[in-house]
Design a protein around this motif. Structure first.
Motif, PDB file in Angstrom:
ATOM      1  N   VAL A 116       0.739  -0.807  -0.492  1.00  0.00           N
ATOM      2  CA  VAL A 116      -0.621  -0.218   0.009  1.00  0.00           C
ATOM      3  C   VAL A 116       0.656   1.238   0.125  1.00  0.00           C
ATOM      4  CG1 VAL A 116      -1.614   1.559   0.825  1.00  0.00           C
ATOM      5  CG2 VAL A 116      -1.657  -1.531   0.888  1.00  0.00           C
ATOM      6  N   LEU A 117       1.403   2.378  -0.491  1.00  0.00           N
ATOM      7  CA  LEU A 117       1.206   3.256  -0.904  1.00  0.00           C
ATOM      8  C   LEU A 117       0.515   4.797  -1.608  1.00  0.00           C
ATOM      9  CD1 LEU A 117       4.076   5.051  -1.026  1.00  0.00           C
ATOM     10  CD2 LEU A 117       4.135   4.161  -3.755  1.00  0.00           C
ATOM     11  N   LEU A 118       0.472   5.686  -0.154  1.00  0.00           N
ATOM     12  CA  LEU A 118       0.499   6.882  -0.962  1.00  0.00           C
ATOM     13  C   LEU A 118       0.834   7.726  -1.611  1.00  0.00           C
ATOM     14  CD1 LEU A 118      -2.479   9.111  -1.357  1.00  0.00           C
ATOM     15  CD2 LEU A 118      -2.342   8.573   1.036  1.00  0.00           C
ATOM     16  N   ALA A 119       1.142   7.704  -3.190  1.00  0.00           N
ATOM     17  CA  ALA A 119       2.280   8.964  -4.280  1.00  0.00           C
ATOM     18  C   ALA A 119       1.253  10.233  -4.266  1.00  0.00           C
ATOM     19  CB  ALA A 119       2.420   7.869  -5.032  1.00  0.00           C
ATOM     20  N   THR A 120       1.770  11.064  -4.619  1.00  0.00           N
ATOM     21  CA  THR A 120       1.548  12.377  -5.182  1.00  0.00           C
ATOM     22  C   THR A 120       2.075  12.039  -6.284  1.00  0.00           C
ATOM     23  OG1 THR A 120       2.361  13.338  -3.008  1.00  0.00           O
ATOM     24  CG2 THR A 120       1.853  14.749  -5.083  1.00  0.00           C
ATOM     25  N   GLU A 121       1.233  12.632  -6.786  1.00  0.00           N
ATOM     26  CA  GLU A 121       1.480  12.858  -8.907  1.00  0.00           C
ATOM     27  C   GLU A 121       1.238  14.358  -9.433  1.00  0.00           C
ATOM     28  OE1 GLU A 121       0.996   7.859 -10.560  1.00  0.00           O
ATOM     29  OE2 GLU A 121      -0.241   9.565 -10.759  1.00  0.00           O
ATOM     30  N   GLY A 122       2.224  15.012  -9.460  1.00  0.00           N
ATOM     31  CA  GLY A 122       1.760  16.430  -9.810  1.00  0.00           C
ATOM     32  C   GLY A 122       0.631  17.150  -8.793  1.00  0.00           C
ATOM     33  N   ASP A 123      -0.825  17.532  -9.444  1.00  0.00           N
ATOM     34  CA  ASP A 123      -1.538  17.841  -8.824  1.00  0.00           C
ATOM     35  C   ASP A 123      -2.768  17.160  -8.347  1.00  0.00           C
ATOM     36  OD1 ASP A 123      -3.064  19.738  -7.549  1.00  0.00           O
ATOM     37  OD2 ASP A 123      -4.016  20.268  -9.389  1.00  0.00           O
ATOM     38  N   ALA A 124      -1.850  15.535  -7.925  1.00  0.00           N
ATOM     39  CA  ALA A 124      -3.063  14.834  -7.794  1.00  0.00           C
ATOM     40  C   ALA A 124      -2.380  13.591  -6.855  1.00  0.00           C
ATOM     41  CB  ALA A 124      -3.775  14.153  -9.198  1.00  0.00           C
ATOM     42  N   TYR A 125      -3.398  13.060  -5.637  1.00  0.00           N
ATOM     43  CA  TYR A 125      -2.534  11.917  -5.215  1.00  0.00           C
ATOM     44  C   TYR A 125      -3.335  10.318  -5.730  1.00  0.00           C
ATOM     45  CZ  TYR A 125      -2.047  15.813  -1.773  1.00  0.00           C
ATOM     46  OH  TYR A 125      -1.147  17.082  -1.511  1.00  0.00           O
ATOM     47  N   VAL A 126      -2.275   9.561  -5.105  1.00  0.00           N
ATOM     48  CA  VAL A 126      -2.956   7.991  -5.520  1.00  0.00           C
ATOM     49  C   VAL A 126      -2.265   7.465  -4.928  1.00  0.00           C
ATOM     50  CG1 VAL A 126      -0.693   7.751  -6.450  1.00  0.00           C
ATOM     51  CG2 VAL A 126      -2.591   6.361  -7.638  1.00  0.00           C
ATOM     52  N   LEU A 127      -3.915   6.637  -4.740  1.00  0.00           N
ATOM     53  CA  LEU A 127      -3.387   5.211  -3.194  1.00  0.00           C
ATOM     54  C   LEU A 127      -3.165   3.943  -3.742  1.00  0.00           C
ATOM     55  CD1 LEU A 127      -3.086   4.266  -0.275  1.00  0.00           C
ATOM     56  CD2 LEU A 127      -5.818   4.703  -0.722  1.00  0.00           C
ATOM     57  N   ARG A 128      -2.086   3.372  -4.037  1.00  0.00           N
ATOM     58  CA  ARG A 128      -2.382   2.133  -5.055  1.00  0.00           C
ATOM     59  C   ARG A 128      -2.639   1.113  -3.521  1.00  0.00           C
ATOM     60  NH1 ARG A 128       3.276   4.603  -6.769  1.00  0.00           N
ATOM     61  NH2 ARG A 128       2.728   5.216  -8.583  1.00  0.00           N
ATOM     62  N   VAL A 129      -2.666   0.448  -4.014  1.00  0.00           N
ATOM     63  CA  VAL A 129      -3.751  -0.612  -3.194  1.00  0.00           C
ATOM     64  C   VAL A 129      -4.034  -1.907  -3.689  1.00  0.00           C
ATOM     65  CG1 VAL A 129      -6.104  -1.290  -1.575  1.00  0.00           C
ATOM     66  CG2 VAL A 129      -5.171   0.886  -1.945  1.00  0.00           C
ATOM     67  N   PRO A 130      -3.399  -3.199  -3.640  1.00  0.00           N
ATOM     68  CA  PRO A 130      -3.126  -4.513  -3.708  1.00  0.00           C
ATOM     69  C   PRO A 130      -4.808  -4.642  -4.308  1.00  0.00           C
ATOM     70  CG  PRO A 130      -0.615  -3.776  -2.733  1.00  0.00           C
ATOM     71  CD  PRO A 130      -2.581  -2.747  -2.684  1.00  0.00           C
TER      72      PRO A 130
END
Length: 909
Positions: free
Chosen positions: A83-97
């Motif tokens: 699980v990873l909460l990452a920043t992508e530019g002006d957005a966020y993405v929560l990576r959940v397997p």
């Protein structure tokens, strides 16, 4: 770690439930989970977290909650679960397997039940799916319009699962269980007529006719009081069935909750089916396989077929779905609906709610009867289409969620979806049938040109037509543009277009007509990419070879191979790269040209990193191909060192890598800085020695120029030695002598004993060929002294093998045999098998010369067996020639002829 949305929003770690805090933080987390593994902009999060106008500091509030969620996840060691909460530019993405979110598990179980016939297994799957619910979805979040719509969508999914479970119960004869399940839901949703109708039939089949009729009258009253409408056909049909004492309705009834008949409302009459399809594509050709796949998917799917056509920009997805839709329009008497969602265009995406409104109006709903929310509109659309045969075509779709809200109800309708993205989620959760669309093969591409230009014109220039088809990459968009330009100018022939397209730097400019162009189509695909994938695509233009793996992609971006693999998967999902076997990816020529035309300030550094990556992998491959040998060079001191380097299990794997990457390595040698270029060429020596007649001179010429330019005498000596050997095997002896003559002295000045020894050995071979036996003998003796002084087994056996051969050729078979046997004795297990082949061969020839044919045959057969295992063409051919001579001396003419034929086959390749 587990995430829960089906009830109160919660996160369970190993130590128990995490303290998420206030409802806005829960709302933010819920939004990230609902759009898991995708970027969610700050604007979208803001919309989800506030009911009214957000405050001026909304961005800071969002960032604060994101920071706190990151802390909670870190404290719970979420990264260990991927699980990873990452920043992508002006957005966020929560990576959940997969498997960590209850919504995913719910959808998977429902899909499992849908794929099974009514059975205990299907019932169990639905029980487990509904058991994941612990109250209304998204409890504890802000009642914003966005989250309310999501909650209603999830609730619709739950009710559909309940109805499916009840249907399974009734099919299995468990009517009392179905009635018990449906009663509570009917109380909670008194105006859901399909649910009440199912409950009535379950009660009736369980022998409770009075209770069933009571539910009808109760629901009729509610509909009249709340909505001012009478029961719809589904509810009325169930009521009439019970009154007649029948177990099932005589014919499918219309779903409940439909608006008043359109004729009464002044809208579309029921016998006038809507037709929103654009005109059929003109000049459509081929695609027989894909059309057949659509036929099968539409005919065999249950619960309403969903056919997913995917492929790169310009491949003809829209043309395919529209052609199929027009061909089969008569199968859908209740209407054909079409919407271009615009996800891959310069205009904004169409809102799903706008499309639903268009569909509902087409189906006869009056403006004043339109629902007030997207989820309610989606529910009404499903009810209106239930029991009907409707075709829905959705073009330019970006995400699976867009499709789910626009799916018709019932089992008789078909939905065609066209997208540049793979939409794997739609396949997983909704059992969509993928129909991938690739570029046209050469024959069909040429035939498409004929459809536009006329068969006679193509027949007049068949070779040029095939060339145009090839240069257009088999892409229908490119082919149509090229054909249109040819057709619009009578003076322009197909050959002239082929010549213009042949200039790679101008090809994309030629494939443009007014606002339509291949470059524009590709640009729109790239603009939709997440930032890491877009950055990688821009840099892929720096890769000079035909294929790339995650390690090379990581070198281009200066990142970890796992991150590069994720970006490559995203590019593959949008069909900008094509995944081949064994985790390799390739770009079509037009896509590569577009990537090469994109400017990127990081390109020079990216190319240097790429060259260094291949240097490190080539070092590993050379070490694996010749275990125990000394590396012929080291990377430059300032080179980039990759975080991971490809490993090789055995020599065959290493040699396969050299062979597969030969084109890339040659291109890198041509473009790389000199200090990298000579190394990239020289490190391929294991493959060069095994395929020595395979055209290595050009790349080694480049390497020699690079070595001279950097002034590295050891490098120049080693490159001259290898290039001279290749020239020698091609029998270009004068050129080989010029190349090799300076090599020993260069090696001596550089202080490399091994380098000087190898140079003297290779020079001696040329001297022998040119008749200088004394010079060759002296050089080989000195080479052996140098090799013994260094103590390197590979070079020692190399010098011994050539010295033994020299002694044999100069009439000293006893000395040659003694030297060759000594060479085999000192050859350690790490010494090249090819070297042992040559030593065995020399032994065999010496024994023949000494009149010991039986022993000679044993040696030579050993040499042949080893040569065939090694795959060393030169050695195998040489052994076969000696065996032929031995067979001749033994009077075995037939065997001798067979050996010679085999040798000729090898040397002629």
């Amino acid at each position: 770690m587990r995430f829960r949305l089906l009830g109160a929003v919660a996160v369970d770690g190993e130590a128990g439930e995490l303290a998420l805090g206030p409802e806005k933080r829960r709302s933010l987390l819920a939004m990230l989970l609902l759009r898991r593994n995708r970027a969610v902009s700050v604007a979208q999060l803001t919309e989800a977290m506030w009911v009214d106008e957000p405050p001026a500091n909304a961005r800071s509030v969002v960032q604060s909650h994101v920071s706190r969620i990151r802390t909670l996840l870190a404290e719970a060691c979420a990264d260990q679960d991927g699980v990873l909460l990452a920043t992508e530019g002006d957005a966020y993405v929560l990576r959940v397997p997969d498997g960590l979110l209850d919504v995913d598990r719910f959808e998977q179980l429902v899909a499992l039940a849908r794929s099974r016939q009514p059975s205990a297994e299907a019932v169990d799957a639905l029980h487990r799916a509904l058991g994941l619910w612990r109250g209304p979805a998204l409890t504890g979040t802000v009642a914003s319009q966005m989250l309310e719509a999501w909650a209603q969508t999830l609730e619709e999914s739950r009710l559909a699962a309940v109805e499916a479970l009840a249907c399974h119960y009734q099919t299995l004869g468990e009517h009392a269980s179905a009635a018990e399940l449906l009663r509570g839901e009917a109380v909670a949703h008194p105006m859901r007529e399909t649910l009440v109708a199912s409950l009535m039939l379950a009660l009736f089949r369980a022998g409770r006719q009075s209770d069933a009729l009571d539910w009808y009258h109760r629901t009729r009253h509610v509909l009249s009081e709340k909505l001012g409408v009478d029961p719809g056909q589904v509810l009325s049909g169930a009521y009439e069935c019970i009154l007649r004492g029948e177990e099932t309705p005589a014919e499918p009834a219309e779903p409940a909750g439909v608006p008043r008949p359109a004729a009464e409302q002044g809208g579309r009459p029921r016998d006038s089916a809507p037709d929103l399809l654009p005109r059929a594509p003109r000049g459509f050709y081929g695609r027989t396989t894909e059309l057949g796949a659509l036929d099968r998917a539409a005919a065999h799917a249950q619960d309403g077929a969903i056919c997913l056509v995917t492929g790169p920009a310009g491949v003809g997805k829209t043309a395919l779905v529209l052609h199929w839709a027009h061909q089969h329009a008569d199968r859908f008497p209740d209407g054909q609906l079409f919407a271009d969602l615009g996800s891959f265009s310069d205009r904004p995406d169409r809102e799903v709610g706008e499309v639903l409104t268009e569909f509902l109006l087409a189906l006869g709903v009056l403006p004043q009867d339109l629902p007030g929310s997207v989820s309610a509109g989606s529910a009404l659309f499903r009810r209106l289409t239930h029991g009907r045969r409707v075709l829905v075509v959705l073009d330019n779709v970006r995400e699976s969620d867009q499709v789910r809200m626009l799916l018709p109800g019932g089992t008789d309708s078909v939905t065609l979806v066209a997208s540049r993205n793979r939409l794997v989620g739609l396949v997983v959760s909704d059992l969509a049938s993928p129909v991938p669309l690739a570029a046209l093969p050469p024959e069909e591409a040429t035939a498409l040109l004929a459809r536009v230009l006329g068969a006679a014109r193509v027949a007049a220039e068949p070779q040029a037509a095939r060339e145009v088809a090839t240069l257009c990459d088999g892409l229908p968009l490119a082919l149509r543009i090229a054909a249109a330009k040819i057709a619009s100018d009578p003076r322009r022939g197909i050959g002239a277009m082929a010549e213009q397209l042949g200039h790679a730097h101008r090809r994309l400019a030629q494939l443009s007509a007014e606002e339509i162009s291949v470059a524009a189509a590709l640009r729109l695909s790239v603009e939709q990419l997440p930032p890491p994938a877009a950055a990688l695509f821009r840099l892929l233009g720096q890769h000079p070879g035909p294929r790339v793996d995650r390690y090379a992609a990581a070198a281009l971006c200066g990142t970890h191979p796992d991150d590069a693999a994720h970006a490559l998967d995203q590019l593959a999902a949008t069909h900008l790269v094509t995944e081949t076997d064994d985790d390799w990816f390739s770009l079509h020529d037009l896509v590569r040209l577009y990537a090469q035309g994109l400017s990127d300030e990081a390109a020079p550094e990216a190319f240097d990193r790429l060259a260094d990556h291949y240097l490190h992998v080539a070092l590993a491959a050379a070490a694996a191909a010749e275990p125990g040998g000394q590396p012929c060079c080291a990377p430059p001191a300032d080179s980039y060192r990759p975080p991971l380097v490809t490993g090789f299990a055995d020599p065959d794997a290493a040699l396969a890598w050299f062979a597969g990457e030969r084109e890339t390595l040659a291109a890198l040698v041509a473009r790389a800085a000199p200090e990298r270029a000579w190394r990239l060429a020289l490190l391929q020596w294991p493959l060069v020695l095994r395929q020595v007649r395979d055209g290595w001179v050009p790349v080694l010429d480049l390497a020699l120029r690079a070595a001279v330019e950097v002034g590295d005498e050891d490098a120049e000596s080693r490159v001259r030695a290898l290039l001279g050997w290749v020239l020698t095997t091609e029998r270009r002896f004068p050129e080989a002598l010029v190349c090799l003559a300076p090599a020993p002295e260069l090696g001596a000045r550089s202080g490399s004993l091994v380098g000087e020894a190898i140079a003297r050995v290779n020079l001696a071979v040329v001297q022998t060929a040119l008749g200088d036996a004394d010079g060759a003998g002296a050089g080989l003796s000195r080479a052996l002294e140098l090799a013994l002084a260094d103590g390197h087994p590979h070079t020692v056996t190399l010098a011994i093998q050539h010295l033994a051969r020299h002694l044999l050729d100069t009439g000293h078979p006893e000395d040659a045999l003694r030297r060759a046997l000594y060479g085999l004795e000192v050859a350690t297990p790490g010494v090249s098998a090819a070297r042992r082949v040559l030593l065995h061969t020399t032994c065999g020839e010496a024994l023949l010369a000494l009149g010991r044919p039986a022993e000679a045959g044993d040696c030579l057969r050993t040499a042949l067996a080893e040569a065939e295992v090694v795959g060393h063409d030169e050695s195998t051919a040489e052994v076969l020639q000696v065996l032929a001579r031995a067979a001749d001396e033994a009077g075995q003419e037939r065997e001798a002829a067979g050996y010679r034929r085999r040798a000729e086959l090898i040397t002629s390749v």
